[in-house]
Design a protein around this motif. Structure first.
Motif, mmCIF file in Angstrom:
data_model
loop_
_atom_site.group_PDB
_atom_site.id
_atom_site.type_symbol
_atom_site.label_atom_id
_atom_site.label_comp_id
_atom_site.label_asym_id
_atom_site.label_seq_id
_atom_site.Cartn_x
_atom_site.Cartn_y
_atom_site.Cartn_z
ATOM 1 N N ARG A 122 -9.515 12.358 -18.128
ATOM 2 C CA ARG A 122 -8.786 12.791 -19.320
ATOM 3 C C ARG A 122 -7.308 12.909 -18.978
ATOM 4 O O ARG A 122 -6.931 13.216 -17.856
ATOM 5 N N GLU A 123 -6.468 12.683 -19.981
ATOM 6 C CA GLU A 123 -5.021 12.741 -19.801
ATOM 7 C C GLU A 123 -4.580 14.087 -19.220
ATOM 8 O O GLU A 123 -3.731 14.147 -18.329
ATOM 9 N N ALA A 124 -5.150 15.175 -19.708
ATOM 10 C CA ALA A 124 -4.773 16.505 -19.219
ATOM 11 C C ALA A 124 -5.071 16.647 -17.726
ATOM 12 O O ALA A 124 -4.287 17.238 -16.980
ATOM 13 N N HIS A 125 -6.180 16.081 -17.284
ATOM 14 C CA HIS A 125 -6.541 16.160 -15.876
ATOM 15 C C HIS A 125 -5.610 15.291 -15.022
ATOM 16 O O HIS A 125 -5.200 15.702 -13.926
ATOM 17 N N ARG A 126 -5.278 14.097 -15.528
ATOM 18 C CA ARG A 126 -4.320 13.246 -14.810
ATOM 19 C C ARG A 126 -2.975 13.951 -14.688
ATOM 20 O O ARG A 126 -2.319 13.881 -13.650
ATOM 21 N N GLU A 127 -2.569 14.646 -15.742
ATOM 22 C CA GLU A 127 -1.285 15.345 -15.733
ATOM 23 C C GLU A 127 -1.291 16.473 -14.696
ATOM 24 O O GLU A 127 -0.305 16.674 -13.982
ATOM 25 N N ILE A 128 -2.376 17.190 -14.582
ATOM 26 C CA ILE A 128 -2.471 18.262 -13.580
ATOM 27 C C ILE A 128 -2.364 17.679 -12.173
ATOM 28 O O ILE A 128 -1.604 18.180 -11.336
ATOM 29 N N LEU A 129 -3.100 16.606 -11.916
ATOM 30 C CA LEU A 129 -3.036 15.973 -10.602
ATOM 31 C C LEU A 129 -1.637 15.428 -10.315
ATOM 32 O O LEU A 129 -1.109 15.584 -9.215
ATOM 33 N N SER A 130 -1.037 14.805 -11.304
ATOM 34 C CA SER A 130 0.301 14.251 -11.147
ATOM 35 C C SER A 130 1.331 15.347 -10.875
ATOM 36 O O SER A 130 2.205 15.192 -10.015
ATOM 37 N N ALA A 131 1.222 16.447 -11.596
ATOM 38 C CA ALA A 131 2.167 17.553 -11.391
ATOM 39 C C ALA A 131 2.115 18.030 -9.946
ATOM 40 O O ALA A 131 3.148 18.273 -9.321
#
Length: 181
Positions: A122-131
């Motif tokens: 999910r986009e939210a999970h990718r964003e957390i990992l990316s952050a």
């Protein structure tokens, strides 16, 4: 003197060289051990690659060609180092270099598998990992930005890493199975 490649090939070369700096650095570091020697080997490798950039065919895997060049640069430095002082036996250093090269050979396949697996999150999970992993935010900063508890972010990231690891293994295993057929 080697002539520089045409603009599009030169752009491809620069992109590939940039993308694979960590692979080349890893080869040099694994084989030489000393960070200063590894940095010197990386710089020498980059110079050789640039001088020979016209020899690279953009239709072939860059990393395999670059690792071969790095291998010769490292072997040359090992030979030179043996003349200078007492070091590992050359056969030990060659084994270390071979292990480093073997480790890198699957790098591109793992990177592609990671891209595929990340795209399935999910986009939210990718964003957390990316952050955390790309932008370098601490777990606390990620938690605050998401209005989550620190423990919840830690658990989520652990689960996401496990999910990605399993997905990558399936992707690589599936590719190996397809290649055997």
């Amino acid at each position: 003197m080697d002539t520089p490649p045409p603009a599009s090939a030169q752009e491809s070369f620069i992109r590939e060289l940039t993308l694979n700096q960590s692979v080349l650095r890893g080869i040099c570091q694994s084989a030489l051990g000393n960070p200063e020697d590894a940095q010197e080997a990386l710089q020498r490798t980059n110079v050789v690659l640039w001088k020979k950039s016209g020899d690279w065919d953009p239709g072939t895997p860059f990393v395999r060609w670059a690792v071969t060049v790095a291998r010769y640069v490292v072997l040359g430095m090992i030979r030179d180092r043996q003349r200078e002082r007492l070091v590992f036996e050359s056969d030990v250093e060659e084994v270390m270099l071979e292990e480093a090269v073997e480790e890198v050979e699957g790098f591109e396949e793992r990177r592609e598998a990671l891209r595929h697996c990340l795209s399935r999150l999910r986009e939210a999970h990718r964003e957390i990992l990316s952050a955390h992993y790309v932008r370098g935010c601490s777990v606390r900063e990620v938690a605050e930005a998401r209005n989550m508890g620190v423990s919840a972010v830690k658990v989520l990231m652990l689960r996401l890493r496990q999910t990605l690891g399993e997905c990558i293994q399936r992707q690589i295993g599936g590719a190996a199975t397809r290649a055997v057929r």
